[in-house]
Design a protein around this motif. Sequence first.
Motif, PDB file in Angstrom:
ATOM      1  N   LYS A   1       0.857  -1.182   0.000  1.00 45.31           N
ATOM      2  CA  LYS A   1       0.000   0.000   0.000  1.00 45.31           C
ATOM      3  C   LYS A   1       0.890   1.228   0.000  1.00 45.31           C
ATOM      4  N   ILE A   2       0.638   2.087  -0.966  1.00 46.92           N
ATOM      5  CA  ILE A   2       1.409   3.318  -1.119  1.00 46.92           C
ATOM      6  C   ILE A   2       0.486   4.491  -0.816  1.00 46.92           C
ATOM      7  N   GLU A   3       0.895   5.351   0.105  1.00 49.74           N
ATOM      8  CA  GLU A   3       0.046   6.474   0.505  1.00 49.74           C
ATOM      9  C   GLU A   3       0.773   7.787   0.281  1.00 49.74           C
ATOM     10  N   VAL A   4       0.116   8.716  -0.419  1.00 44.58           N
ATOM     11  CA  VAL A   4       0.724  10.025  -0.711  1.00 44.58           C
ATOM     12  C   VAL A   4      -0.332  11.119  -0.605  1.00 44.58           C
ATOM     13  N   ASP A   5       0.140  12.352  -0.502  1.00 47.25           N
ATOM     14  CA  ASP A   5      -0.763  13.501  -0.588  1.00 47.25           C
ATOM     15  C   ASP A   5      -1.241  13.618  -2.039  1.00 47.25           C
ATOM     16  N   TYR A   6      -2.300  14.390  -2.232  1.00 48.11           N
ATOM     17  CA  TYR A   6      -2.840  14.552  -3.581  1.00 48.11           C
ATOM     18  C   TYR A   6      -1.827  15.167  -4.546  1.00 48.11           C
ATOM     19  N   THR A   7      -0.893  15.942  -4.000  1.00 52.83           N
ATOM     20  CA  THR A   7       0.121  16.561  -4.865  1.00 52.83           C
ATOM     21  C   THR A   7       1.086  15.522  -5.443  1.00 52.83           C
ATOM     22  N   GLY A   8       1.080  14.310  -4.867  1.00 51.70           N
ATOM     23  CA  GLY A   8       2.021  13.296  -5.334  1.00 51.70           C
ATOM     24  C   GLY A   8       1.414  12.253  -6.257  1.00 51.70           C
ATOM     25  N   ILE A   9       0.127  12.442  -6.613  1.00 49.67           N
ATOM     26  CA  ILE A   9      -0.555  11.434  -7.450  1.00 49.67           C
ATOM     27  C   ILE A   9       0.165  11.198  -8.763  1.00 49.67           C
ATOM     28  N   ASP A  10       0.429  12.261  -9.495  1.00 54.72           N
ATOM     29  CA  ASP A  10       1.038  12.107 -10.827  1.00 54.72           C
ATOM     30  C   ASP A  10       2.401  11.419 -10.739  1.00 54.72           C
ATOM     31  N   SER A  11       3.170  11.772  -9.731  1.00 58.59           N
ATOM     32  CA  SER A  11       4.507  11.191  -9.593  1.00 58.59           C
ATOM     33  C   SER A  11       4.433   9.692  -9.315  1.00 58.59           C
TER      34      SER A  11
ATOM     35  N   TYR B   1       5.692   6.606 -11.654  1.00 53.67           N
ATOM     36  CA  TYR B   1       6.620   5.584 -11.140  1.00 53.67           C
ATOM     37  C   TYR B   1       6.058   4.191 -11.394  1.00 53.67           C
ATOM     38  N   LEU B   2       4.786   3.994 -11.078  1.00 53.70           N
ATOM     39  CA  LEU B   2       4.170   2.672 -11.251  1.00 53.70           C
ATOM     40  C   LEU B   2       4.146   2.243 -12.712  1.00 53.70           C
ATOM     41  N   SER B   3       3.957   3.202 -13.601  1.00 58.95           N
ATOM     42  CA  SER B   3       3.874   2.874 -15.033  1.00 58.95           C
ATOM     43  C   SER B   3       5.212   2.446 -15.617  1.00 58.95           C
ATOM     44  N   THR B   4       6.302   2.766 -14.908  1.00 56.62           N
ATOM     45  CA  THR B   4       7.629   2.444 -15.433  1.00 56.62           C
ATOM     46  C   THR B   4       8.327   1.341 -14.633  1.00 56.62           C
ATOM     47  N   HIS B   5       7.576   0.705 -13.725  1.00 59.29           N
ATOM     48  CA  HIS B   5       8.158  -0.378 -12.919  1.00 59.29           C
ATOM     49  C   HIS B   5       7.232  -1.603 -12.941  1.00 59.29           C
ATOM     50  N   PRO B   6       7.822  -2.809 -12.880  1.00 64.04           N
ATOM     51  CA  PRO B   6       7.014  -4.028 -12.936  1.00 64.04           C
ATOM     52  C   PRO B   6       6.187  -4.236 -11.670  1.00 64.04           C
TER      53      PRO B   6
ATOM     54  N   PHE C   1      12.038  -2.067  -5.104  1.00 64.48           N
ATOM     55  CA  PHE C   1      10.876  -1.283  -5.542  1.00 64.48           C
ATOM     56  C   PHE C   1      10.584  -0.156  -4.545  1.00 64.48           C
ATOM     57  N   ILE C   2      10.576  -0.507  -3.252  1.00 60.90           N
ATOM     58  CA  ILE C   2      10.259   0.489  -2.222  1.00 60.90           C
ATOM     59  C   ILE C   2      11.379   1.510  -2.074  1.00 60.90           C
ATOM     60  N   LEU C   3      12.628   1.042  -2.075  1.00 55.78           N
ATOM     61  CA  LEU C   3      13.758   1.968  -1.938  1.00 55.78           C
ATOM     62  C   LEU C   3      13.770   2.990  -3.069  1.00 55.78           C
TER      63      LEU C   3
ATOM     64  N   ASP D   1      13.009   7.107  -2.778  1.00 51.65           N
ATOM     65  CA  ASP D   1      14.002   8.037  -3.326  1.00 51.65           C
ATOM     66  C   ASP D   1      13.373   8.922  -4.400  1.00 51.65           C
ATOM     67  N   TYR D   2      12.568   8.306  -5.260  1.00 52.85           N
ATOM     68  CA  TYR D   2      11.917   9.037  -6.360  1.00 52.85           C
ATOM     69  C   TYR D   2      10.967  10.103  -5.820  1.00 52.85           C
ATOM     70  N   MET D   3      10.278   9.774  -4.724  1.00 52.83           N
ATOM     71  CA  MET D   3       9.317  10.706  -4.122  1.00 52.83           C
ATOM     72  C   MET D   3       9.969  11.611  -3.081  1.00 52.83           C
ATOM     73  N   GLN D   4      11.292  11.499  -2.938  1.00 55.27           N
ATOM     74  CA  GLN D   4      12.046  12.315  -1.979  1.00 55.27           C
ATOM     75  C   GLN D   4      11.467  12.199  -0.567  1.00 55.27           C
ATOM     76  N   GLY D   5      11.066  10.963  -0.252  1.00 59.11           N
ATOM     77  CA  GLY D   5      10.581  10.674   1.091  1.00 59.11           C
ATOM     78  C   GLY D   5       9.125  11.012   1.342  1.00 59.11           C
ATOM     79  N   ARG D   6       8.463  11.653   0.388  1.00 59.98           N
ATOM     80  CA  ARG D   6       7.078  12.089   0.603  1.00 59.98           C
ATOM     81  C   ARG D   6       6.087  10.970   0.251  1.00 59.98           C
ATOM     82  N   VAL D   7       6.280   9.830   0.901  1.00 56.76           N
ATOM     83  CA  VAL D   7       5.427   8.672   0.618  1.00 56.76           C
ATOM     84  C   VAL D   7       5.500   7.705   1.788  1.00 56.76           C
ATOM     85  N   LYS D   8       4.422   7.013   2.056  1.00 55.66           N
ATOM     86  CA  LYS D   8       4.394   5.966   3.070  1.00 55.66           C
ATOM     87  C   LYS D   8       4.067   4.639   2.389  1.00 55.66           C
TER      88      LYS D   8
END
Length: 210
Positions: free
Chosen positions: A139-149, A153-158, A184-186, A190-197
């Motif tokens: 489960k990946i949780e982000v603020d609404y500002t992080g949706i596109d990012s 990321y998901l579209s470019t990873h298996p 995948f998580i690491l 890094d891609y989200m600069q820590g703004r993700v749970k």
Amino acid sequence: MEKSVRTVFDRHESEKIIERSRFLTFSAHVESEEEARAFIAEIRSKHSLATHVCYAFIADKLGNLQRFSDDGEPQGTAGVPILEVLKAKKLFETAVAVVRYFGGIKLGAGGLVRAYSSSASENLDGADIRLLEVCIECKIEVDYTGIDSVQKYLSTHPCSLLSTDYGEKVGFLVAVKKTEIDGFILELVDYMQGRVKTELGAEYYAPFKE
């Protein structure tokens, strides 16, 4: 570590004529002896006038649950050859039934072995074979500002996106191969600069194309 498992994903049917005998071959994914026998019983019911319905199956992920039947053909000429094809192709949780409508010409022991082996082999060559691998839900949780990012990321990873939940924050539920989850998580953090749970969930086998 749980091993990857090759299996037939969807049912597949094929047919060939050998010396006037008609051989119909059916393969299917099965996850227990009960499922395998139900599949074979279904084939028998649909082909009740057939001379023989021979079969073999490996109904588990380890190869311990193996059964076969010559169904009236000379011993060792049908069931075992079908089983050997399953083993040679390294298939598990797979059942194969070969229906024979006798055409009046005897094939002999060697001919029968070749007929049942080739029928099984050609059927499986045309079947949809998948690789079952252990996956972990994440489960990946982000603020609404992080949706596109996250979506990028998901579209470019298996991984497989299972659901998206829009609440106070946005939650993405994905399935990732267990062997790849740490990286995948690491990379995601890094891609989200820590703004993700992230939170790991259930483990299970899921099919992937080879």
